[in-house]
Design an enzyme around this catalytic site. Sequence first.
Site, PDB file in Angstrom:
ATOM      1  N   CYS A  41      -1.127  -3.323   7.121  1.00  0.00           N
ATOM      2  CA  CYS A  41      -0.394  -2.861   5.961  1.00  0.00           C
ATOM      3  C   CYS A  41       0.139  -1.589   6.347  1.00  0.00           C
ATOM      4  CB  CYS A  41      -1.700  -2.473   5.026  1.00  0.00           C
ATOM      5  SG  CYS A  41      -1.995  -0.737   4.794  1.00  0.00           S
ATOM      6  N   ASP A  87       2.995   2.762   2.887  1.00  0.00           N
ATOM      7  CA  ASP A  87       3.311   4.092   3.415  1.00  0.00           C
ATOM      8  C   ASP A  87       4.866   3.616   3.248  1.00  0.00           C
ATOM      9  OD1 ASP A  87       0.681   4.123   4.276  1.00  0.00           O
ATOM     10  OD2 ASP A  87       0.993   2.653   5.791  1.00  0.00           O
ATOM     11  N   CYS A 116       0.842  -0.814   0.095  1.00  0.00           N
ATOM     12  CA  CYS A 116      -0.236   0.001  -0.045  1.00  0.00           C
ATOM     13  C   CYS A 116       0.770   1.072  -0.471  1.00  0.00           C
ATOM     14  CB  CYS A 116      -1.224  -0.022   1.239  1.00  0.00           C
ATOM     15  SG  CYS A 116      -0.526   0.384   2.793  1.00  0.00           S
TER      16      CYS A 116
END
Lengths: 403, 403, 129, 129
Positions: D102, D35, D33
């Site tokens: 995540c 980050d 994702c």
Amino acid sequence: MVEQVNFNHSAGVPIDERVLAAMQPYFRTYYGNPGSVHTAGQQSAKAVENARIQVARLIGADAKDKIIFTSGATESNNLALQGFAYRNRRKGNHIILSQVEHLSIINTVKFLNKQGFESTQVPVDEFGLVNTKALEEAITDQTILISIQHANNEVGTVQPLAEIGKIAKSAEIPLHVDAVASAGQIPINVSDHGISLLTLSSNDLYGPKGVGALYLEKGIAVQTIILGGGQEYGIRSGSENVPGIVGMGLAAEIAMRQQPEFASYLTGLRDDLIQGILKKVDEAYLNGHPTKRLPNNANIRFSYIEGEAITLHLSFQGFLVATSSACTSKTLAPSHCLMSMGISEAEAHGALQLTLGRENTQAQIDRFVEVLPPIVEKLRAMSPLSKDVPYELFENEEHEHHH
Amino acid sequence: MVEQVNFNHSAGVPIDERVLAAMQPYFRTYYGNPGSVHTAGQQSAKAVENARIQVARLIGADAKDKIIFTSGATESNNLALQGFAYRNRRKGNHIILSQVEHLSIINTVKFLNKQGFESTQVPVDEFGLVNTKALEEAITDQTILISIQHANNEVGTVQPLAEIGKIAKSAEIPLHVDAVASAGQIPINVSDHGISLLTLSSNDLYGPKGVGALYLEKGIAVQTIILGGGQEYGIRSGSENVPGIVGMGLAAEIAMRQQPEFASYLTGLRDDLIQGILKKVDEAYLNGHPTKRLPNNANIRFSYIEGEAITLHLSFQGFLVATSSACTSKTLAPSHCLMSMGISEAEAHGALQLTLGRENTQAQIDRFVEVLPPIVEKLRAMSPLSKDVPYELFENEEHEHHH
Amino acid sequence: MYSEKVVEHFTNPRNMGEMEDADAVGKVGNPTCGDLIWIYIKVKDDIITDVKFKTFGCAAAIATSSMVTELTKGKTLKEAYQITRNDVADNLQGLPPIKMHCSNLAADGLHKAIEDYLRKTGRTIEDLK
Amino acid sequence: MYSEKVVEHFTNPRNMGEMEDADAVGKVGNPTCGDLIWIYIKVKDDIITDVKFKTFGCAAAIATSSMVTELTKGKTLKEAYQITRNDVADNLQGLPPIKMHCSNLAADGLHKAIEDYLRKTGRTIEDLK
Ligand SMILES: Cc1ncc(COP(=O)(O)O)c(C=O)c1O
Ligand SMILES: Cc1ncc(COP(=O)(O)O)c(C=O)c1O
């Protein structure tokens, strides 16, 4: 104009006032998408989850089970049967259903037959009760699913679910139950009856149209038939119909809370209706089971006359009713349900399906019992048929074949 | 509490008051089933047929064409693609779509791929415009269907439908158009653009959720995917959601009548929004086409920061917006739409999707343009990224793989 | 769904009932949906002087029966034989499509009755020409 | 969707910003994702005397970063090294399931920073035992 009285609740039910009121804020105020992360979206998501719990409670489902919201019972039945069949093809290719299932079951299974699935329609007796011995015998090592309705919407017969559930359980075959006609009318509990999949319709619970649900027991997997954004646990995509789902949820809650009260009220009306008609009209017969029947269903056939004609005359008197007559069906075929109960085509023609609702009154029943006999008489006077001139005389012989 | 302002109309739209008012009588008064022969049923049938005409008019459909009511755009897209593919398998097995289609198209085609169908995703340029040369080249003698959206809900780009329609026509391949994002925003006419199938969503027209439609040109056959009682020309079974359909009908009529008025109002707001943001915030860029875009869509990406975080800060200020950030998607994948426009994952992360609606005001736009810059600034101060420290430095290198 | 005219004939059917002294009768039925229509005729000098029907069937079957008797009375056998299903439907301001071929049997019943009469009088349709 | 605590840390993140004179830094990211979390630490006598973060990511990534710095300050390297993702999540009154794997990277960043510090001082984790 004469008072309009609906004795045709199996075709459509007025939403409960409380349900409609509960839906209103979700049309213009809380119209967020449950998939959105912001507050408005989360409000909607919460409302949907609350409705899921309300529906789960109605049928005694566990928190680990799934309630999938759909667009209605037809979609739920399709998802149950197509979805389960495709997903479990490895395990076998045989599906068992009953002869009196709704068309959304029968036609879906016919469609599956074209995809290589086999099926057996278990017969019913003269009252519409599934022959459980035949059900047991129909099971093969290829059988992956049994689909039997809880109650029949047309003749009102309630199936022996406990027994059917035991048969399914001992054969280790998941049981799907179409509970559209029964939910809210009589108690139903998925764990008591060993049910793995169950179809519900919102409108039949006095909720909004265009919503339904499919119960899936923990561990039961179905292939999705409507793909997209992955809503409803990834099993049924499409932006959630939040007002509809909220409505179905409250309708389920009310149905659960007030079921005994509604059932005893409707049973009273129904019995007066049946007794009243059978007493006043000769050669009128009850279709379906005399005692194992839905509280709101009376299905009565009248010899020598045709149902649509009765229906139309009744509508002039303000009564909205349905008939099992072939003349009102799209295919012009006689009711498969009555046929499988061994009722002749001619007799099936003259069947009235009366389904009562919460808003019906004793006065309406009394008026119906007054109004009906002269209509039957008028139509019988017009009919070439009688005890001495039965329909069977003309079958095959006099009929021209136009098709 | 601060005023709640919805700039996220692509996720959900408040029903038009007039539409909601028009639906009300169908919940408790005219709740008949269009399939019933009696008066109440026929009233419902008439209401549904009227809605069919209203929807047909919005898209310039002919009386000989069919409008099939469904439970929403996702189902319409599934019916269009699955239904057409299965029904026309004899003719070929290849389907063309674009890279920027909605998931209800992309995932349905992926599903068809598992059933033996081939597909080609036609690429788009940096603005999201379909490469029409690639489209032409993708056509094979096995191609049975082309599915291209009218406009993209996420970045607002409007496709050159006239050109696409010509390509499809000259190759004699039916064209399916997902018009969910465009209908009511910009004009659309099926016969002008050579469209054979077209998907509509009620809610995007300010109608109720849980309803959609599929337009089928005369002669286009699709296999039914939801089987049962044979409603909707036998193509889509299930008791009709009459209030929903009535609502969608009126919503379509209003959308057609007032489209120019709404479009010019929204275009004004949209341009102020885009200009305001781009002027006030450094390293902010418009996603999608600068001019060929929906009147209500502004999609802007902000370097070095992540969209969900922006979204949450905005929600504290009362603004409900969406982001294309992977962090808010169920799959945690970056927006396939932005990716196919060549925008990097990191940049896609910082994209805000702002979709305006009829009830938005100039004052709301002005306040948004005030509120946003400090939020961006705050998040940028927190971010390890900057012009000198681009995301690309860390890709592959610093990332741990947890999955 | 039904025209006013259909409803009117359904509600107040003309010439309904058995004819004890009929000269001929035509009995038809539709096996698909099960309608039965009997048309009785009384004939004098090849003119239909009286006509009656008995019908088991839906509103459309009843209304078409009633209408065909109205169209028939006083006609010659030859004229009556030319009455078609469409004539009946048209005179009823039309019928729902699904009823057109299923319950629109009354003209057939009339034709059968005329054939029955001709047979009894040792003639065929050609003899009416 | 987020707990009050997450929202609170997201809105007012503790120990946010770069640390010019950091003794070590841990940089982690999640490729799924996207980050990115950087954790800077200042260490004295194997005690973390100061900690800061910089984060590119969603609210969960920011809140976990903020929380991990709070949990860390004043701890020994060894204690700090035992802080887990679950500790972080628990102290935030939980995280949405999808965010658990995540955006819950801050503990990893801290661990990496400690490893960086140990590497710089010629030791390994085992040496802390
Ligand atoms: C027993 C049963 N199952 C399924 C259905 C299908 O319901 P719907 O038409 O609302 O989808 C019906 C509808 O009457 C029904 O009676
Ligand atoms: C372009 C497009 N097509 C289809 C859909 C699916 O619509 P629904 O979720 O209402 O079924 C959407 C939803 O946002 C969309 O934007």
